[in-house]
Design an enzyme around this catalytic site. Structure first.
Site, PDB file in Angstrom:
ATOM      1  CG  HIS A 122      35.967 -42.229  10.827  1.00  0.00           C
ATOM      2  ND1 HIS A 122      37.353 -41.730   9.929  1.00  0.00           N
ATOM      3  CD2 HIS A 122      35.731 -43.186  10.742  1.00  0.00           C
ATOM      4  CE1 HIS A 122      37.673 -43.594   9.471  1.00  0.00           C
ATOM      5  NE2 HIS A 122      36.123 -43.805  10.403  1.00  0.00           N
ATOM      6  CG  ASP A 180      40.730 -53.698  10.606  1.00  0.00           C
ATOM      7  OD1 ASP A 180      40.019 -53.135  10.708  1.00  0.00           O
ATOM      8  OD2 ASP A 180      41.782 -52.058  10.145  1.00  0.00           O
TER       9      ASP A 180
END
Length: 356
Positions: A122, A180
């Protein structure tokens, strides 16, 4: 959540606490510093879903061998503008940061740099890597895979991940433009943050095991794509670019973050960096972006808004605020960070939604 449930800490203190916890779990000092800086950055701009709330999960995965603490990174330049970075299942933030640096080098040499990263964990918030490019006067796009936990448009069971997309562009005399976003209504980390704060979520974010909208963060069994079929199409695009294109698992075959913390995840990510110098005059480009922002700021705002803002502006304002007040951290998370415990065995062998 009341203020009594929060602890306010300076960014430097938070970074140090996270670094120490990750090192205690087994991560090298150099890598622990990178991850700690990344997570503290996320909290400092108000993206608490990707900040300290993640530390215990990372520590448990590191301690149980699912993150390679001594990875053998390798990088191949396969064409003038293309590179492949193999992360050997190292910590995602470190792999993604290294990959961005390689993409920037390629863009400086040829005008564009595309780096695909294979076999990483991740990676956190994409804006962190995008800002590395904008500091070098580059435009950047970044995308990555994630757990299959999103219900496709017209479906009931999860298939794709939240598969975020990021974009960054520099401007003159001001913070860069940073986009984002998850391709879901909200990122999974927002649900985790709601769980940590024991608050409800809007019933437009997710569905329960019956496929019905839910406001209970603990009942979530499927996230919803942003704008229905549009978000669904975007998450498929990201999955193709970050999975199939890199020879990695796709869709429902991507491993769950919580399935087996003793094994690597083999995720994929891609950075695309563009050098404006190859297209136009750099100063003119940056001045035009700044002029765009000025024109947006001068627009008459809609009812309920004080001003039209550029993408990323709210985060910039939060950073300034937290520099003065300290960063608010949920007390339970802070207590964990200052404790001698590495983790509490809360994540291993859970499903994609961190439930047994």
């Amino acid at each position: 959540m009341s203020n009594s449930d929060l602890v306010y800490v300076k960014k430097e203190e938070l970074t140090e606490l996270i670094k120490n916890k990750l090192m205690k779990a087994g991560l090298s000092k150099d890598d622990a510093i990178i991850v700690a800086q990344h997570l503290a950055y996320a909290d400092s701009k108000g993206t608490h879903s990707h900040g300290a709330v993640r530390v215990e999960y990372y520590a448990e995965r590191i301690a149980k061998g699912g993150s390679n603490t001594r990875p053998n990174f390798s990088y191949r330049k396969v064409a003038p503008s293309i590179g492949i970075y193999d992360g050997d299942n190292g910590v995602g933030m470190v792999v993604a940061l290294n990959g961005m640096h390689e993409a920037i080098k390629l863009a400086k040499e040829t005008g564009i740099g595309i780096v695909g990263m294979r076999r990483l964990g991740h990676c956190g918030t994409l804006s962190y890597f995008l800002k590395e490019a904008t500091k070098q006067n580059m435009i950047a796009l970044s995308m990555c895979q994630s757990d299959p936990m999103v219900v496709p448009y017209g479906g009931r069971d999860p298939y794709f991940g939240t598969n975020p997309i990021g974009f960054g562009a520099p401007r003159k005399n001001g913070s860069p433009i940073i986009i984002d976003m998850a391709t879901t209504v909200q990122a999974w980390g927002k649900v985790l943050d709601a769980r940590a704060k024991n608050v409800k979520i809007p019933n437009t974010w997710a569905v329960d095991e019956k496929g019905e909208p839910t406001s209970d963060p603990f009942a979530v069994k499927g996230l919803l794509p942003i704008a229905g079929p549009k978000g669904y199409g975007l998450m498929m695009m990201v999955d193709i670019l970050c999975g199939s294109l890199l020879g990695l698992p796709f869709g429902k075959h991507v491993t769950s973050m919580y399935d087996d913390l003793s094994k690597g995840r083999d995720l994929g990510q891609i950075h695309i960096v563009i050098n404006p110098d190859y297209f136009t005059d750099m100063n003119t480009f940056k001045e035009n972006i700044s002029k765009m922002v000025d024109e947006l700021h001068s627009m008459k705002p809609a009812p309920g808004f004080e001003q039209v803002k550029y993408p990323g502006e709210n985060s910039d304002e939060v950073i300034k605020k937290y520099n003065e007040t300290g960063i608010p951290i949920v007390k339970d998370i802070y207590d964990y960070l200052i404790s001698d415990d590495i983790h509490y065995n809360r994540y291993n062998h859970g499903d994609a939604f961190a439930s047994k």
